[in-house]
Design a protein around this motif. Structure first.
Motif: not given
Length: 334
Positions: A26-31, A233-241
Motif C-alpha cells: 500500500f505505501l509503495r503506491s504513494f512513493a 506519520e507515514a502510516y497514519q497519514n501516508p499522503w505525506v509520502l
C-alpha cells in the motif's frame, strides 16, 4: 528555495504490527523511491519458523529492507544470508527497540550496552550476506549513559566491523519505567547528538529518525543528514509520502487517493484467494483520507465491515462511494 545536493534517502521505519507486507504494498503506491522496512523479525522465527510467512514479499516493494532482531552473531549471520537469498535490498540490525519482550531476548536497545557483541554481529552479517548491505538502527543512548561518548563508542564498534550506514532514532531509550509508546514520545529529541556522528564518521551514511512528520521538516534535516526515516506519520497519514516523493525525487503524483485505493483491489483479491482476510490488508489503509472530508466514513466502513464473512475487494468501492456522498458535489468540483 530548497536544493538537494545529492539523492537523499527517505524511508519508512520498521514498525511492529504495522509494516507487514500488505502495508508495504500500500505505501509503495504513494512513493516509488522511498525505502520500506519490514517489521522486526527475530532470528528464531526465521531459523525455526515458517520463513515464507515472515520473509516473503511482493516485487513491487523494492527498495525494501529486512530488519532482524537478535543477539547471537552466528544466528544473525545465518539469517542475513537467508534474507539476502530472498532478495532484500538491505538487512538491518535492530539496536533500538526498548520493549520488555525484546529485552527478555537480550536484543534491541539493550544491545547498545554491549558494542563489542554488536560489532561481532555486524561482522558476521556482512560476511554472510555478501553483496547485500548491512546496517544498524539504534538510539542516541540507553538509560543513564553519557550520550555523546556512549553513542560514539557504539558507532565506532559497528564502523570497525564494516558497517557504513546507521539509522539513529534521536531519543534515548529507557529500558525500565517507560513503555514502548512512552519511549517514542517522552525522551527529548536530540538531533544534535545524532549530527555529531556524521561529523565523527564522515564516511558513514547517517539517517535520522524520530518526530519527523512533514516535508519541511524532512528537508531541513537533509542539510545535516544523508537521509530521513519517517515512522508513525507515514502510516497514519501516508499522503505525506507523495509530497516527499515529488519534492525530493522529482516524481509528481498524478494518482488521486481514490486511484490509490482502487489499485489495491486486485492485490486484495489475489491475497484473498490464498487465504488472507480482507481486514488484514484494509487495516493498513485507514489513514488514506486523514485530514480530508469523508475520512471518518472511510475509516468506519473499513473498520466495521472488512471483518464480515464474505467480504471482498469490493469493500473499497463501497467505502469510496460513501466518501463521495459525505463530501458532496460542491467539494468534489472544488
Amino acid at each position: 528555495m530548497y536544493h538537494v545536493k545529492q539523492t537523499p534517502e527517505i524511508s519508512v521505519a520498521p514498525m511492529l504490527d504495522w509494516t507487514d507486507r500488505h502495508c508495504r504494498v500500500f505505501l509503495r503506491s504513494f512513493a516509488p523511491h522511498v525505502r520500506l522496512y519490514t517489521e522486526m523479525v527475530t532470528t528464531g522465527a526465521i531459523i525455526f519458523g515458517d520463513r515464507d510467512r515472515y520473509l516473503a514479499f511482493s516485487p513491487s516493494e523494492h527498495p525494501v529492507a529486512l530488519q532482524l532482531g537478535g543477539s547471537d552473531p552466528a544466528h544473525l549471520g545465518q539469517c542475513a544470508a537467508i534474507g539476502a537469498d530472498y532478495g532484500y535490498d538491505e538487512i538491518n540490525l535492530n539496536c533500538g527497540c526498548p520493549s520488555d519482550r525484546v529485552q527478555n531476548g537480550a536484543f534491541g536497545a539493550c544491545l547498545m550496552k554491549d558494542p563489542g557483541r554488536v560489532g561481532d554481529c555486524v561482522s558476521n552479517m556482512i560476511n554472510a550476506a555478501q553483496d547485500t548491505e548491512i546496517t544498524v538502527k539504534c538510539r542516541i543512548g540507553v538509560d543513564e549513559c553519557v550520550d555523546e561518548e556512549f553513542l560514539h563508542a557504539f558507532v565506532k564498534s559497528i564502523h570497525e566491523a564494516g558497517c557504513r550506514k546507521v539509522i539513529i532514532h534521536a531519543r534515548k531509550a529507557w529500558l525500565k519505567g517507560l513503555s514502548p509508546k512512552e519511549n517514542r514520545e517522552i525522551p527529548p529529541l536530540r538531533y544534535d547528538i545524532a549530527a555529531g556522528i556524521k561529523t565523527a564518521f564522515p564516511d558513514m551514511r547517517v539517517i535520522v529518525n524520530g518526530g519527523i512528520k512533514t516535508l519541511a521538516e524532512t528537508q531541513s534535516h537533509l542539510d545535516t543528514f544523508d537521509g530521513v526515516m519517517i515512522g508513525r506519520e507515514a502510516y497514519q497519514n501516508p499522503w505525506v509520502l507523495t509530497e516527499i516523493e515529488q519534492a525530493l525525487y522529482g516524481h509528481p503524483t498524478t494518482a488521486s487517493r481514490a486511484d490509490i485505493a482502487r489499485a489495491m483491489i486486485p492485490y486484495i483479491e489475489e491475497r484473498r484467494a490464498t487465504g488472507t482476510p480482507v481486514k488484514s490488508i484494509t487495516r493498513h489503509m485507514l489513514g488514506l483520507y486523514q485530514g480530508q472530508r469523508g475520512g471518518r466514513v472511510w475509516r468506519r466502513i473499513l473498520s466495521t465491515e472488512a471483518h464480515l464473512p464474505g467480504t471482498t475487494g469490493a469493500i473499497i468501492e463501497t467505502a469510496l462511494a460513501a466518501v463521495d456522498q459525505a463530501v458532496g458535489p460542491e467539494w468534489i468540483a472544488a
